[in-house]
Write a protein that holds these residues in place. Sequence first.
Motif, PDB file in Angstrom:
ATOM      1  N   PHE A   3     -13.900   2.781 -27.199  1.00 13.86           N
ATOM      2  CA  PHE A   3     -13.081   3.990 -26.738  1.00 13.86           C
ATOM      3  C   PHE A   3     -14.260   4.961 -26.446  1.00 13.86           C
ATOM      4  CE2 PHE A   3      -9.165   2.911 -29.617  1.00 13.86           C
ATOM      5  CZ  PHE A   3      -8.526   2.372 -28.550  1.00 13.86           C
ATOM      6  N   ALA A   4     -15.117   5.005 -27.151  1.00 14.36           N
ATOM      7  CA  ALA A   4     -16.370   5.818 -26.615  1.00 14.36           C
ATOM      8  C   ALA A   4     -16.805   5.608 -25.256  1.00 14.36           C
ATOM      9  CB  ALA A   4     -17.521   5.755 -27.625  1.00 14.36           C
ATOM     10  N   VAL A   9     -16.537   7.414 -19.417  1.00 12.04           N
ATOM     11  CA  VAL A   9     -16.188   7.448 -17.889  1.00 12.04           C
ATOM     12  C   VAL A   9     -14.927   8.412 -17.628  1.00 12.04           C
ATOM     13  CG1 VAL A   9     -15.260   5.702 -16.000  1.00 12.04           C
ATOM     14  CG2 VAL A   9     -17.072   5.031 -17.797  1.00 12.04           C
ATOM     15  N   MET A  10     -14.161   8.428 -18.483  1.00 10.97           N
ATOM     16  CA  MET A  10     -12.895   9.343 -18.374  1.00 10.97           C
ATOM     17  C   MET A  10     -12.991  10.312 -19.546  1.00 10.97           C
ATOM     18  SD  MET A  10      -9.062   7.942 -17.239  1.00 10.97           S
ATOM     19  CE  MET A  10      -9.688   7.143 -15.790  1.00 10.97           C
ATOM     20  N   ASP A  86     -17.930   1.295 -14.481  1.00  9.50           N
ATOM     21  CA  ASP A  86     -18.644   2.187 -15.296  1.00  9.50           C
ATOM     22  C   ASP A  86     -18.817   1.851 -16.903  1.00  9.50           C
ATOM     23  OD1 ASP A  86     -19.490   3.778 -12.975  1.00  9.50           O
ATOM     24  OD2 ASP A  86     -17.951   5.209 -12.953  1.00  9.50           O
ATOM     25  N   VAL A  87     -17.413   1.629 -17.106  1.00 12.91           N
ATOM     26  CA  VAL A  87     -17.126   1.112 -18.641  1.00 12.91           C
ATOM     27  C   VAL A  87     -18.002  -0.110 -18.753  1.00 12.91           C
ATOM     28  CG1 VAL A  87     -15.545   0.276 -20.168  1.00 12.91           C
ATOM     29  CG2 VAL A  87     -14.830   2.073 -18.631  1.00 12.91           C
ATOM     30  N   LEU A  91     -20.679  -0.341 -22.030  1.00 13.63           N
ATOM     31  CA  LEU A  91     -20.593  -1.556 -22.930  1.00 13.63           C
ATOM     32  C   LEU A  91     -21.806  -2.337 -23.174  1.00 13.63           C
ATOM     33  CD1 LEU A  91     -16.730  -2.596 -22.203  1.00 13.63           C
ATOM     34  CD2 LEU A  91     -17.880  -1.172 -24.225  1.00 13.63           C
ATOM     35  N   ARG A  92     -22.336  -2.764 -21.939  1.00 11.79           N
ATOM     36  CA  ARG A  92     -23.644  -3.345 -21.924  1.00 11.79           C
ATOM     37  C   ARG A  92     -24.784  -2.791 -22.528  1.00 11.79           C
ATOM     38  NH1 ARG A  92     -21.510  -5.123 -16.462  1.00 11.79           N
ATOM     39  NH2 ARG A  92     -20.805  -6.989 -16.612  1.00 11.79           N
ATOM     40  N   GLU A  93     -24.704  -1.344 -22.483  1.00  9.89           N
ATOM     41  CA  GLU A  93     -25.971  -0.638 -23.232  1.00  9.89           C
ATOM     42  C   GLU A  93     -25.669  -0.263 -24.700  1.00  9.89           C
ATOM     43  OE1 GLU A  93     -25.501   3.546 -21.296  1.00  9.89           O
ATOM     44  OE2 GLU A  93     -26.088   2.707 -19.527  1.00  9.89           O
ATOM     45  N   ARG A  94     -24.304  -0.656 -24.854  1.00  4.98           N
ATOM     46  CA  ARG A  94     -24.008  -0.324 -26.605  1.00  4.98           C
ATOM     47  C   ARG A  94     -24.162  -1.638 -27.173  1.00  4.98           C
ATOM     48  NH1 ARG A  94     -20.408   4.149 -24.581  1.00  4.98           N
ATOM     49  NH2 ARG A  94     -20.829   5.749 -26.075  1.00  4.98           N
ATOM     50  N   PHE A  95     -23.674  -2.697 -26.384  1.00  5.44           N
ATOM     51  CA  PHE A  95     -23.648  -3.929 -27.236  1.00  5.44           C
ATOM     52  C   PHE A  95     -24.886  -4.828 -26.903  1.00  5.44           C
ATOM     53  CE2 PHE A  95     -18.772  -3.467 -27.523  1.00  5.44           C
ATOM     54  CZ  PHE A  95     -18.729  -3.562 -28.688  1.00  5.44           C
TER      55      PHE A  95
END
Length: 113
Positions: A3-4, A9-10, A86-87, A91-95
């Motif tokens: 959700f973050a 992105v939105m 964008d999402v 997600l790739r940055e976070r995971f």
Amino acid sequence: MMFASLRDVMPELPLGRGPAPLGQPDEFAAALADAGFTGVRIEPVTHEFRFADVDTFWTFNISGNAPVALLHQRLAPERWQAFEQDVLARLRERFGAGEVVYGQTALLGLGVR
């Protein structure tokens, strides 16, 4: 983290802001009791999700996560494509690269009515 990433992105999305409704065992038990259930008990059940990578995780969420599925249905195809790109980047940055593993707990409410 999902959700973050969506809110990055939105930002106007209300997802993941504040506590989830009925997300605390005492609150859930009280709601069931107020609805006329007796012998109420709340059982937390945790499931570990495993995905080969972020793309597999995202594909699962498009059909298995109601807020994401609704966005997919409601956004115009070109808007969805830009949103999705964008999402996925966030997600790739976070995971990171490789397997995505996380636990998710559901509260199961049990009672008699």
